[in-house]
Design a protein around this motif. Structure first.
Motif, PDB file in Angstrom:
ATOM      1  N   ARG A  72      22.765  59.901  36.072  1.00 46.71           N
ATOM      2  CA  ARG A  72      21.609  59.050  35.755  1.00 46.71           C
ATOM      3  C   ARG A  72      20.905  59.532  34.483  1.00 46.71           C
ATOM      4  O   ARG A  72      20.490  58.725  33.654  1.00 46.71           O
ATOM      5  N   ILE A  73      20.777  60.836  34.337  1.00 47.80           N
ATOM      6  CA  ILE A  73      20.148  61.396  33.133  1.00 47.80           C
ATOM      7  C   ILE A  73      20.976  61.035  31.900  1.00 47.80           C
ATOM      8  O   ILE A  73      20.435  60.577  30.890  1.00 47.80           O
ATOM      9  N   GLY A  74      22.282  61.213  31.987  1.00 45.94           N
ATOM     10  CA  GLY A  74      23.155  60.896  30.860  1.00 45.94           C
ATOM     11  C   GLY A  74      23.085  59.431  30.463  1.00 45.94           C
ATOM     12  O   GLY A  74      23.041  59.097  29.273  1.00 45.94           O
ATOM     13  N   VAL A  75      23.047  58.555  31.456  1.00 47.00           N
ATOM     14  CA  VAL A  75      22.963  57.121  31.180  1.00 47.00           C
ATOM     15  C   VAL A  75      21.632  56.786  30.523  1.00 47.00           C
ATOM     16  O   VAL A  75      21.575  56.018  29.550  1.00 47.00           O
ATOM     17  N   ARG A  76      20.562  57.361  31.016  1.00 50.70           N
ATOM     18  CA  ARG A  76      19.237  57.078  30.447  1.00 50.70           C
ATOM     19  C   ARG A  76      19.163  57.562  28.991  1.00 50.70           C
ATOM     20  O   ARG A  76      18.625  56.873  28.142  1.00 50.70           O
ATOM     21  N   ILE A  77      19.719  58.726  28.707  1.00 53.75           N
ATOM     22  CA  ILE A  77      19.756  59.245  27.335  1.00 53.75           C
ATOM     23  C   ILE A  77      20.507  58.273  26.433  1.00 53.75           C
ATOM     24  O   ILE A  77      20.040  57.912  25.348  1.00 53.75           O
ATOM     25  N   GLN A  78      21.670  57.824  26.892  1.00 56.77           N
ATOM     26  CA  GLN A  78      22.456  56.867  26.106  1.00 56.77           C
ATOM     27  C   GLN A  78      21.677  55.574  25.883  1.00 56.77           C
ATOM     28  O   GLN A  78      21.733  54.991  24.796  1.00 56.77           O
ATOM     29  N   ASP A  79      20.963  55.126  26.905  1.00 51.08           N
ATOM     30  CA  ASP A  79      20.184  53.889  26.790  1.00 51.08           C
ATOM     31  C   ASP A  79      19.090  54.014  25.729  1.00 51.08           C
ATOM     32  O   ASP A  79      18.880  53.098  24.937  1.00 51.08           O
ATOM     33  N   ILE A  80      18.387  55.131  25.720  1.00 44.89           N
ATOM     34  CA  ILE A  80      17.314  55.340  24.735  1.00 44.89           C
ATOM     35  C   ILE A  80      17.892  55.265  23.327  1.00 44.89           C
ATOM     36  O   ILE A  80      17.385  54.535  22.465  1.00 44.89           O
ATOM     37  N   LEU A  81      18.962  56.016  23.090  1.00 47.86           N
ATOM     38  CA  LEU A  81      19.552  56.055  21.762  1.00 47.86           C
ATOM     39  C   LEU A  81      20.147  54.702  21.379  1.00 47.86           C
ATOM     40  O   LEU A  81      20.073  54.283  20.221  1.00 47.86           O
TER      41      LEU A  81
END
Length: 90
Positions: A31-40
């Motif tokens: 979930r953290i990895g997906v959220r990081i990708q979403d922000i960028l």
């Protein structure tokens, strides 16, 4: 209708607890990895340049709530640095 559960020799033991905790931790990391990708991605799609310092700060964050705040801000900010600026009156 009954539910069938597979029982293994470690069921109900510290072994099972460790397995379940590992699954939860792995799920949280995803979930953290997906959220990081979403922000960028939001910043990229909006045509906002992301300096290395901002990218590193976003990539090093492991707090889902903070990442959620940054994702919300990514939709409206004028520059990537503004992700980290608390709005007035907050």
């Amino acid at each position: 209708m009954s539910t069938y559960r597979i029982r293994f020799p470690g069921s109900g033991t510290i072994i099972e607890e460790a397995i379940l905790k590992g699954r939860e931790q792995g799920s949280n990391e995803v979930r953290i990895g997906v959220r990081i990708q979403d922000i960028l991605r939001v910043l990229r799609v909006r045509g906002i340049e992301v300096p290395d310092a901002v990218r590193e700060r976003v990539n090093s964050c492991d707090d889902l709530d903070v990442l959620g705040t940054w994702l919300d801000r990514a939709v409206t900010v004028g520059s990537a640095d503004e992700l980290f600026v608390e709005p007035a009156g907050a």
